[in-house]
Design a protein around this motif. Structure first.
Motif, PDB file in Angstrom:
ATOM      1  N   TRP A 189     -24.465  -2.102   3.942  1.00 20.76           N
ATOM      2  CA  TRP A 189     -24.148  -2.461   2.567  1.00 20.76           C
ATOM      3  C   TRP A 189     -24.495  -3.926   2.319  1.00 20.76           C
ATOM      4  N   LEU A 190     -25.631  -4.165   1.680  1.00 18.58           N
ATOM      5  CA  LEU A 190     -26.100  -5.516   1.394  1.00 18.58           C
ATOM      6  C   LEU A 190     -25.396  -6.043   0.145  1.00 18.58           C
ATOM      7  N   PHE A 209     -18.766   3.579  -6.997  1.00 14.47           N
ATOM      8  CA  PHE A 209     -19.171   2.555  -7.950  1.00 14.47           C
ATOM      9  C   PHE A 209     -20.675   2.275  -7.887  1.00 14.47           C
ATOM     10  N   GLY A 210     -21.413   3.252  -7.366  1.00 15.75           N
ATOM     11  CA  GLY A 210     -22.869   3.188  -7.374  1.00 15.75           C
ATOM     12  C   GLY A 210     -23.490   2.467  -6.203  1.00 15.75           C
ATOM     13  N   ALA A 211     -22.726   2.129  -5.187  1.00 12.52           N
ATOM     14  CA  ALA A 211     -23.285   1.415  -4.035  1.00 12.52           C
ATOM     15  C   ALA A 211     -24.193   2.314  -3.214  1.00 12.52           C
ATOM     16  N   ILE A 222     -21.492  -1.517   7.949  1.00 14.20           N
ATOM     17  CA  ILE A 222     -21.873  -2.916   8.134  1.00 14.20           C
ATOM     18  C   ILE A 222     -22.072  -3.536   6.751  1.00 14.20           C
ATOM     19  N   ILE A 223     -21.290  -4.555   6.449  1.00 12.40           N
ATOM     20  CA  ILE A 223     -21.531  -5.353   5.249  1.00 12.40           C
ATOM     21  C   ILE A 223     -22.469  -6.485   5.633  1.00 12.40           C
ATOM     22  N   ASN A 268     -25.722  -4.661  -3.452  1.00 13.27           N
ATOM     23  CA  ASN A 268     -24.510  -3.991  -3.922  1.00 13.27           C
ATOM     24  C   ASN A 268     -23.442  -4.948  -4.448  1.00 13.27           C
ATOM     25  N   THR A 269     -23.824  -6.176  -4.788  1.00 17.44           N
ATOM     26  CA  THR A 269     -22.834  -7.136  -5.271  1.00 17.44           C
ATOM     27  C   THR A 269     -22.100  -6.600  -6.489  1.00 17.44           C
ATOM     28  N   LYS A 270     -22.821  -6.046  -7.443  1.00 18.07           N
ATOM     29  CA  LYS A 270     -22.197  -5.514  -8.663  1.00 18.07           C
ATOM     30  C   LYS A 270     -21.239  -4.376  -8.330  1.00 18.07           C
TER      31      LYS A 270
END
Length: 475
Positions: free
Chosen positions: A94-95, A55-57, A114-115, A65-67
């Motif tokens: 992953w921010l 999904f583009g992360a 890691i989120i 990467n919220t979206k």
């Protein structure tokens, strides 16, 4: 090096050693490595699966990467009635801001994933205050959504093979200390009005406030969680079940600036009105380090009631107290049918601590006639060493805490203990084989007494986990 510095160094070394041992074990629990993926234990497996990168992360620790998280959950929600779906977070940093989960869904974190919670406040939506609290916990207005949030869901799993969720809480802590926040700080994970929830095999660190907050929910399994937060930061509680029923919390390691586990059910008149107790809870195989707070706290927000809480096989190190009851005039409701056994305590301020004058209120409109009922409290098989105060037990003058039972308790004192070892007011109960001798309000029994602990099993303990698979590469 002076004695104080030596003690602090020893305590720090103890924390590091326990933490490293626990983290090493955590990578192995319930997880078996296989080619391009792992198997893991869960309440339910999923028919469909996707990678966050689909999904583009971008996992560089800088790209927001919220979206991508939201798009992934939205896409996978379409599989809810078709066998469910899992979103796999692969290795990377992953921010993200706050995002919501969906039903029949698994969020799985690779051990090298890691989120990171973003420090941009605009990425954290504002939610209304909780009905059973009447205001934000930190401030009167609303509250920020948690990093991982869900409401009105069923069958939700947040798990991994010891992946990490980092709340990056330092800026939030600083603003809180300076009084710069108008709304309550976000939690790391919050699930509301939901059932059949599993949170397992993860490391959670540095939440802006509480780390795990299930509320108005039922049938919850929390297993194999490591929670790490600075011990000097307020309100970074570990796990706070709130107006929930049928919970199993086990095999967790928590270092916190506040209560390792805090059982709650609403605040004063708001909690009384909602009237949802927390009940049927088992807490076992917990290790806690919290120099300024409790291993397990009951309250102080307990205005919906707390009952049938079972605590066993717990270790606390360099922690302020073991199982603490916190309540006040205006809370109403009850804390009753509480059981604890096989508790090991090392370097404690208090062993037993109860207070009926905790004092904090959402506002001045609480009912002074709403007195809490505290009864049937059972503690047995406690071994404590290096203790400053064996017990501080303060009931309410016209509302005594009743039915307190303590048996087979051995407490070794520190080099400079308090002069009054047992300070008791407004309580009633008995003791058997307790050293040092308890206060006179806890009557010493001449014949041996074994305080109660239920032998039946809670419904949540009958839930069997199945073996599922998470793949980290596209097929």
């Amino acid at each position: 090096m002076d004695l104080k510095s030596s003690a602090m160094s020893h305590a720090a070394a103890t924390i590091v050693i326990f933490g490293l041992l626990f983290l090493q074990a955590a990578e192995c629990r319930n997880v078996k490595k296989i080619k391009d993926g792992v198997t893991y234990s869960a309440i339910k497996c999923r028919k469909h699966s996707a990678l966050l990168t689909d999904f583009g992360a971008v996992g560089d620790g800088k790209t927001l990467n919220t979206k991508a998280f939201k798009a992934a959950v939205d896409h996978l929600s379409k599989s809810a009635s078709k066998g469910g779906a899992q979103l796999i977070v692969p290795p990377g940093k992953w921010l993200t801001g706050s995002f919501n989960l969906t039903s029949h869904f698994t969020l799985f974190l690779h051990k090298d994933a890691i989120i990171h919670g973003t420090q941009d406040e605009s990425e954290w939506p504002i939610l209304p205050v909780l009905p059973s609290y009447g205001r934000g916990r930190d401030a009167p207005d609303g509250r920020f959504s948690s990093l991982i949030f869900g409401t009105n869901l069923t069958d939700v799993i947040i798990t991994g093979n010891n992946g990490t969720i980092d709340g990056q809480g330092a800026p939030w802590w600083d603003k809180y200390r300076k009084g710069l926040l108008n709304v309550t700080r976000p939690y790391l994970i919050e699930i509301m009005y939901s059932n059949h929830i599993q949170i397992s095999n993860l490391t959670l660190i540095n939440s802006p406030s509480w780390h795990v907050h299930p509320i108005y929910s039922s049938y919850i399994t929390i297993q194999g969680i490591t929670i790490l937060a600075p011990v000097n930061v307020p309100n970074t509680d570990g796990i706070n079940p709130d107006s929930c029923s049928q919970l199993r919390i086990e095999d967790c390691y928590i270092v916190s600036g506040d209560d390792c586990i805090a059982v709650k059910s609403g605040w004063d008149q708001y909690g009384i009105k909602v009237g949802m107790p927390t009940e049927h809870v088992v807490i076992r195989r917990l290790t806690c380090i919290s120099p300024k707070s409790a291993t397990v706290a009951l309250g102080s927000e307990m205005s919906g009631g707390i009952r049938d809480v079972r605590v066993e096989d717990v270790t606390a190190i360099n922690t302020e107290s073991s199982i603490r009851i916190k309540t006040a005039v205006g809370r109403g409701a009850y804390v009753k049918d509480i059981y604890a056994r096989r508790v090991t305590l090392k370097t404690m301020k208090y062993v037993f601590w109860m207070t009926g004058a905790y004092g904090s209120h959402p506002n001045n409109d609480f009912d002074p006639n709403a007195l809490p009922v505290i009864q049937n409290i059972n503690f047995k098989e406690f071994v404590a060493e290096n203790v400053s105060i064996p017990a501080q037990l303060d009931g309410i003058a016209n509302d005594p805490f009743k039915g307190i039972c303590m048996s087979n308790v051995s407490i070794s004192l520190s080099a400079n203990p308090t002069k009054l070892l047992w300070n008791c007011t407004g309580i009633e109960g008995i003791t058997s084989n307790v050293t040092p001798k308890a206060c006179d309000l806890l009557l010493q029994q001449q014949k041996p007494v074994d305080c109660a602990f239920p032998e039946d099993k809670l419904a949540i303990e009958g839930f069997n986990l199945t073996t599922c698979f998470a793949g980290f590469a596209k097929v």
